[in-house]
Design a protein around this motif. Structure first.
Motif, PDB file in Angstrom:
ATOM      1  N   ARG A   1     -40.894  -8.490 -30.050  1.00 16.13           N
ATOM      2  CA  ARG A   1     -41.396  -9.880 -29.237  1.00 16.13           C
ATOM      3  C   ARG A   1     -40.214 -10.142 -28.245  1.00 16.13           C
ATOM      4  O   ARG A   1     -41.059 -10.630 -27.065  1.00 16.13           O
ATOM      5  CB  ARG A   1     -40.775 -10.904 -30.402  1.00 16.13           C
ATOM      6  N   THR A   2     -38.986 -10.039 -28.267  1.00 16.38           N
ATOM      7  CA  THR A   2     -38.319 -10.193 -27.042  1.00 16.38           C
ATOM      8  C   THR A   2     -38.664  -9.381 -25.696  1.00 16.38           C
ATOM      9  O   THR A   2     -38.850  -9.977 -24.603  1.00 16.38           O
ATOM     10  CB  THR A   2     -36.745  -9.961 -27.266  1.00 16.38           C
ATOM     11  N   GLU A   3     -38.677  -8.223 -26.074  1.00 13.56           N
ATOM     12  CA  GLU A   3     -39.336  -7.240 -24.719  1.00 13.56           C
ATOM     13  C   GLU A   3     -40.752  -7.844 -24.239  1.00 13.56           C
ATOM     14  O   GLU A   3     -40.707  -7.532 -23.202  1.00 13.56           O
ATOM     15  CB  GLU A   3     -39.175  -5.664 -25.565  1.00 13.56           C
ATOM     16  N   THR A   4     -41.537  -8.066 -25.343  1.00 16.22           N
ATOM     17  CA  THR A   4     -42.882  -8.512 -24.659  1.00 16.22           C
ATOM     18  C   THR A   4     -42.754  -9.649 -24.008  1.00 16.22           C
ATOM     19  O   THR A   4     -43.492  -9.881 -23.146  1.00 16.22           O
ATOM     20  CB  THR A   4     -43.857  -8.510 -26.009  1.00 16.22           C
ATOM     21  N   MET A   5     -42.122 -10.652 -24.571  1.00 20.42           N
ATOM     22  CA  MET A   5     -41.821 -11.995 -23.747  1.00 20.42           C
ATOM     23  C   MET A   5     -41.022 -11.477 -22.398  1.00 20.42           C
ATOM     24  O   MET A   5     -41.791 -12.215 -21.284  1.00 20.42           O
ATOM     25  CB  MET A   5     -40.912 -12.882 -24.532  1.00 20.42           C
ATOM     26  N   ARG A   6     -40.156 -10.756 -22.174  1.00 18.91           N
ATOM     27  CA  ARG A   6     -39.631 -10.647 -21.048  1.00 18.91           C
ATOM     28  C   ARG A   6     -40.783  -9.644 -20.111  1.00 18.91           C
ATOM     29  O   ARG A   6     -40.688  -9.959 -18.757  1.00 18.91           O
ATOM     30  CB  ARG A   6     -38.416  -9.456 -21.235  1.00 18.91           C
ATOM     31  N   GLU A   7     -41.424  -8.719 -20.752  1.00 21.69           N
ATOM     32  CA  GLU A   7     -42.561  -8.149 -19.887  1.00 21.69           C
ATOM     33  C   GLU A   7     -43.810  -9.191 -19.393  1.00 21.69           C
ATOM     34  O   GLU A   7     -43.858  -9.169 -18.077  1.00 21.69           O
ATOM     35  CB  GLU A   7     -43.503  -7.319 -20.848  1.00 21.69           C
TER      36      GLU A   7
ATOM     37  N   ALA B   1     -42.938 -12.239 -18.844  1.00 23.78           N
ATOM     38  CA  ALA B   1     -42.246 -13.066 -17.658  1.00 23.78           C
ATOM     39  C   ALA B   1     -42.395 -12.139 -16.371  1.00 23.78           C
ATOM     40  O   ALA B   1     -42.231 -12.751 -15.351  1.00 23.78           O
ATOM     41  CB  ALA B   1     -41.023 -13.504 -18.041  1.00 23.78           C
ATOM     42  N   SER B   2     -42.071 -11.066 -16.636  1.00 23.21           N
ATOM     43  CA  SER B   2     -42.026 -10.146 -15.339  1.00 23.21           C
ATOM     44  C   SER B   2     -43.377 -10.248 -14.602  1.00 23.21           C
ATOM     45  O   SER B   2     -43.446  -9.843 -13.384  1.00 23.21           O
ATOM     46  CB  SER B   2     -41.468  -8.771 -15.502  1.00 23.21           C
ATOM     47  N   TYR B   3     -44.412 -10.334 -15.337  1.00 22.42           N
ATOM     48  CA  TYR B   3     -45.784 -10.280 -14.790  1.00 22.42           C
ATOM     49  C   TYR B   3     -46.115 -11.904 -13.926  1.00 22.42           C
ATOM     50  O   TYR B   3     -47.095 -12.133 -13.459  1.00 22.42           O
ATOM     51  CB  TYR B   3     -46.784  -9.942 -15.799  1.00 22.42           C
ATOM     52  N   ARG B   4     -45.124 -12.729 -14.375  1.00 20.23           N
ATOM     53  CA  ARG B   4     -45.338 -14.207 -14.033  1.00 20.23           C
ATOM     54  C   ARG B   4     -46.590 -14.697 -14.803  1.00 20.23           C
ATOM     55  O   ARG B   4     -47.180 -15.497 -14.172  1.00 20.23           O
ATOM     56  CB  ARG B   4     -45.331 -14.458 -12.661  1.00 20.23           C
TER      57      ARG B   4
END
Length: 140
Positions: A59-65, A67-70
């Motif tokens: 979940r955390t990594e997916t949310m970061r990913e 966010a990186s895509y905006r």
């Protein structure tokens, strides 16, 4: 359809949509374009529901990913474990993996999604068979 064509078709309508998006092979196929589409849908009063078969452990990594895509979204849903997903599906005529993938249909229905975009033809078929009121878009 390719991501550009799908995004263009979805943006061509004036209807406020509740759009469901898969991540791997869908958003990742053209993240800038899907981020732009998501912003347009949200800015017009719609919702973006991201539904993934990734493990909730990520979940955390997916949310970061995302966010990186905006990529802005209203909700992020993970399918349950394969055992739980196959148990929850009421369509016992389906093979075990299709029963698991049917979880995307169930989540989309529960969230009021009007359109769903995925790269897996099996998922698109499940939407067309069990929730034909949701427009299913296949990324190729």
């Amino acid at each position: 359809m390719n991501p550009a064509s799908i995004c263009q078709a979805l943006q061509a309508t004036d209807v406020i949509r509740h759009l469901g998006l898969d991540i791997d092979g869908t958003i990742t196929a053209d993240s800038p374009r899907f981020a732009q589409l998501a912003s347009a849908v949200l800015d017009s009063g719609g919702r973006i529901v991201v539904i993934t078969s990734r493990s909730i452990v990520a979940r955390t990594e997916t949310m970061r990913e995302l966010a990186s895509y905006r990529l802005r979204y209203s909700a992020l849903h993970f399918l349950p474990s394969i055992d739980e997903g196959t148990r929850l599906c009421p369509h016992h005529e389906l093979d075990w993996f299709s029963r698991y993938l049917w979880g995307k249909v169930a989540i989309a229905d529960n969230c009021g999604v009007t359109d769903f975009v995925d790269d897996d033809p099996r998922v698109i078929d499940l939407f067309r068979r069990y929730s034909p009121h949701i427009n299913a878009w296949l990324v190729t």
